[in-house]
Design a protein around this motif. Structure first.
Motif, short mmCIF file in Angstrom:
data_model
loop_
_atom_site.label_atom_id
_atom_site.label_comp_id
_atom_site.label_asym_id
_atom_site.label_seq_id
_atom_site.Cartn_x
_atom_site.Cartn_y
_atom_site.Cartn_z
N PHE A 123 0.83 -1.21 0.00
CA PHE A 123 0.00 0.00 0.00
C PHE A 123 0.86 1.26 0.00
O PHE A 123 0.61 2.21 -0.76
N LEU A 124 1.90 1.28 0.84
CA LEU A 124 2.79 2.45 0.88
C LEU A 124 3.57 2.59 -0.42
O LEU A 124 3.81 3.72 -0.89
N ALA A 125 3.99 1.47 -1.01
CA ALA A 125 4.71 1.54 -2.28
C ALA A 125 3.83 2.14 -3.38
O ALA A 125 4.28 3.00 -4.16
N GLY A 134 6.70 11.41 -10.53
CA GLY A 134 6.84 12.85 -10.72
C GLY A 134 8.31 13.26 -10.80
O GLY A 134 8.69 14.10 -11.63
N LEU A 135 9.14 12.67 -9.95
CA LEU A 135 10.58 12.95 -10.03
C LEU A 135 11.18 12.41 -11.33
O LEU A 135 12.10 13.03 -11.88
N GLN A 136 10.64 11.30 -11.81
CA GLN A 136 11.13 10.78 -13.09
C GLN A 136 10.78 11.72 -14.24
O GLN A 136 11.57 11.87 -15.18
N ARG A 137 9.63 12.36 -14.17
CA ARG A 137 9.27 13.32 -15.23
C ARG A 137 10.17 14.55 -15.23
O ARG A 137 10.26 15.26 -16.23
N TRP A 138 10.83 14.80 -14.11
CA TRP A 138 11.78 15.90 -14.05
C TRP A 138 13.15 15.51 -14.60
O TRP A 138 14.06 16.33 -14.60
N GLY A 139 13.31 14.27 -15.03
CA GLY A 139 14.56 13.84 -15.64
C GLY A 139 15.41 12.92 -14.79
O GLY A 139 16.49 12.49 -15.23
N LEU A 140 14.97 12.57 -13.58
CA LEU A 140 15.74 11.67 -12.74
C LEU A 140 15.44 10.21 -13.10
O LEU A 140 14.34 9.88 -13.55
N GLY A 141 16.44 9.34 -12.89
CA GLY A 141 16.21 7.92 -13.06
C GLY A 141 15.36 7.37 -11.92
O GLY A 141 15.24 8.00 -10.86
N ARG A 142 14.78 6.20 -12.14
CA ARG A 142 13.89 5.64 -11.11
C ARG A 142 14.65 5.34 -9.83
O ARG A 142 14.13 5.55 -8.73
N TRP A 144 17.32 6.89 -8.59
CA TRP A 144 17.57 8.13 -7.88
C TRP A 144 16.28 8.70 -7.29
O TRP A 144 16.28 9.23 -6.16
N ALA A 145 15.19 8.57 -8.00
CA ALA A 145 13.91 9.07 -7.48
C ALA A 145 13.50 8.28 -6.23
O ALA A 145 13.06 8.88 -5.23
N ILE A 146 13.65 6.97 -6.28
CA ILE A 146 13.31 6.15 -5.11
C ILE A 146 14.22 6.50 -3.94
O ILE A 146 13.78 6.58 -2.78
N SER A 147 15.49 6.72 -4.21
CA SER A 147 16.43 7.08 -3.14
C SER A 147 16.04 8.39 -2.48
O SER A 147 16.07 8.53 -1.24
N ILE A 148 15.65 9.38 -3.27
CA ILE A 148 15.26 10.68 -2.71
C ILE A 148 13.99 10.54 -1.87
O ILE A 148 13.88 11.09 -0.76
N VAL A 149 13.02 9.77 -2.37
CA VAL A 149 11.77 9.58 -1.63
C VAL A 149 12.03 8.87 -0.31
O VAL A 149 11.51 9.28 0.75
N LEU A 244 10.57 -0.57 0.05
CA LEU A 244 11.62 -0.27 -0.93
C LEU A 244 11.63 -1.30 -2.06
O LEU A 244 11.70 -0.94 -3.24
N TYR A 245 11.51 -2.58 -1.70
CA TYR A 245 11.49 -3.63 -2.73
C TYR A 245 10.26 -3.51 -3.62
O TYR A 245 10.35 -3.62 -4.85
N PHE A 246 9.10 -3.31 -3.01
CA PHE A 246 7.87 -3.17 -3.80
C PHE A 246 7.94 -1.95 -4.71
O PHE A 246 7.51 -2.00 -5.87
N LEU A 247 8.46 -0.86 -4.20
CA LEU A 247 8.52 0.37 -4.99
C LEU A 247 9.49 0.23 -6.16
O LEU A 247 9.22 0.70 -7.27
N SER A 248 10.61 -0.44 -5.94
CA SER A 248 11.59 -0.59 -7.02
C SER A 248 11.12 -1.58 -8.09
O SER A 248 11.48 -1.44 -9.26
#
Length: 422
Positions: A123-125, A134-142, A144-149, A244-248
């Protein structure tokens, strides 16, 4: 009377079934008439038929050859007839099925905590996935986006701990320091003196302390509290790792689940699934936004009112506000009770503030934030939250509303059109 044709006369060395021209296997009674009963397997249709489909004749001493073949192919004896499917076999099979179902149910109950962790992590993922995209649309890789979140989530938990732990530790030390004064006040109370004279309360307390009962109780309480803290810590760490695993791997999971759907329905299933995931993500984001607003306004009010530990109390309001229906009320009651402990004026002011704020949140903030996220009737929302809370507590109440929204979407897009075509 006409003469019998020579072909119609049965030969002495062939079975009666073959003599009458029947191509099938001989019956059990006919086989026992021809072959010996011991050491001879039951003939099968494949053994009794020739390549042309006619009954095979067995000239010569057939039983002796069959017996020799049996000795070579079945050294441990010939299998008997299959068991008849009587009531005993049916009853045994049914009992075995009931025991298997009961064992599976017990396994599910025993692993309930693990299942809850997995469901909450998924559910959280799904809720954090819109931020990552949204971070990916700004040009970041997935990655890096997951790491920032996740860095933001860890910082939030760290701030929560820094705001909660020092006040709790300070209050605990103050209470321990004040215990001797409380004891002296109790000893000076006339009612306590009379009770001690009647029932020897102080003597029993002194005996309880000197015999080690108090030490054992304190040690057990400390160990129990430590176990609870460790269990909560490891559960939180496991939840973060699973999230983290589910989100990635969320895109891979979506692609794999679509492969289980027939090819002709994958496009429609993918569209409905994306809509459900977007609704869940919007609900999580909206709920977090509402909680942040509640915590910020509560911190501002408590700071102006001069309440002690305003930040910690505001975080309590924000966390409890995540729980649907009753969360905001629980947080308001807790903070108001702490305010009454400081002063009656502060307690009354807290009660008035939270009553007014809850009306504003219910009729202004919540509808505007959740308008585009969850399309569920208010009555369905309340019923779903009640059922979810009864099944899984606060976690169930939190998950019930997006689940109800997903079910409503499936009914609207799949069930109702199918019923209209019938």
């Amino acid at each position: 009377m006409p003469d019998t044709a020579p072909d119609a006369v049965p030969r002495p060395d062939m079975p009666r079934a073959a003599a009458h021209g029947r191509p099938g296997a001989a019956g059990a009674a006919e086989v026992t008439d021809i072959l010996p009963t011991a050491g001879v397997p039951y003939p099968t249709p494949s053994e009794d038929r020739t390549a042309g489909g006619r009954a095979a004749s067995a000239p010569g001493p057939g039983p002796a050859v069959a017996a020799d073949a049996t000795d070579d192919s079945a050294p441990y004896g010939v299998p008997g007839k299959p068991f008849a499917r009587g009531p005993f076999l049916w009853g045994f099979t049914a009992a075995l099925g009931v025991l298997t179902a009961w064992g599976l149910a017990q396994a599910l109950v025993s692993s309930r905590s693990v299942i809850v962790l997995i469901v909450v992590a998924a559910f959280l993922a799904v809720g954090l996935n819109p931020v990552v995209e949204g971070l990916q649309r700004w040009g970041l890789g997935r990655r890096w986006a997951i790491s920032i979140v996740f860095l933001g989530v860890i910082v939030m938990f760290g701030l929560f701990g820094l705001a909660i732990v020092p006040p709790v530790g300070e209050q605990t030390s103050d209470f321990i320091s004040a215990v001797p004064g409380y004891v002296q006040e109790l000893l000076g109370n006339p009612t306590i003196k009379q009770l001690d004279a009647d029932y020897q309360i102080l003597a029993k307390v002194q005996d309880y302390i000197t015999n080690g009962g108090l030490g054992a109780a304190v040690a057990g309480g400390i160990l129990g509290a430590g176990a609870v803290v460790l269990d909560a810590f490891f559960s939180g760490l496991t939840l973060l790792v699973l999230t983290l695993y589910f989100l990635s791997s969320l895109p891979t999971i979506k692609e794999y689940m679509l492969r289980l759907v027939p090819a002709t329905r994958r496009a429609r299933t993918s569209a409905i699934g994306d809509e459900i995931l977007a609704g869940i993500g919007g609900y999580v984001a909206g709920n977090v936004l509402i909680s942040v607003i509640a915590g910020a306004l509560s911190w501002l009010f408590l700071s102006i009112a001069g309440a002690r530990y305003a930040l910690a109390l505001a975080l309590v309001v924000a966390v409890t506000d995540l729980i649907p229906l009753v969360g905001a009320t629980v947080g308001a009651v807790l903070v108001s009770a702490v305010g009454f402990l400081q002063s009656a004026t502060l307690g009354i002011a807290c009660a008035i503030f939270f009553i007014v704020y809850q009306q504003v949140e219910n009729y202004v903030i919540y509808p505007r934030v959740m308008r585009r996220s969850v399309d569920v009737a208010p009555a369905v929302t309340v019923i779903a939250a009640l059922f979810g809370g009864a099944l899984l507590g606060a976690v169930g109440a939190l998950l019930a509303i997006p689940v109800a929204a997903a079910v409503a979407l499936i009914v609207r897009e799949v069930v109702l059109p199918r019923q209209a075509r019938m």
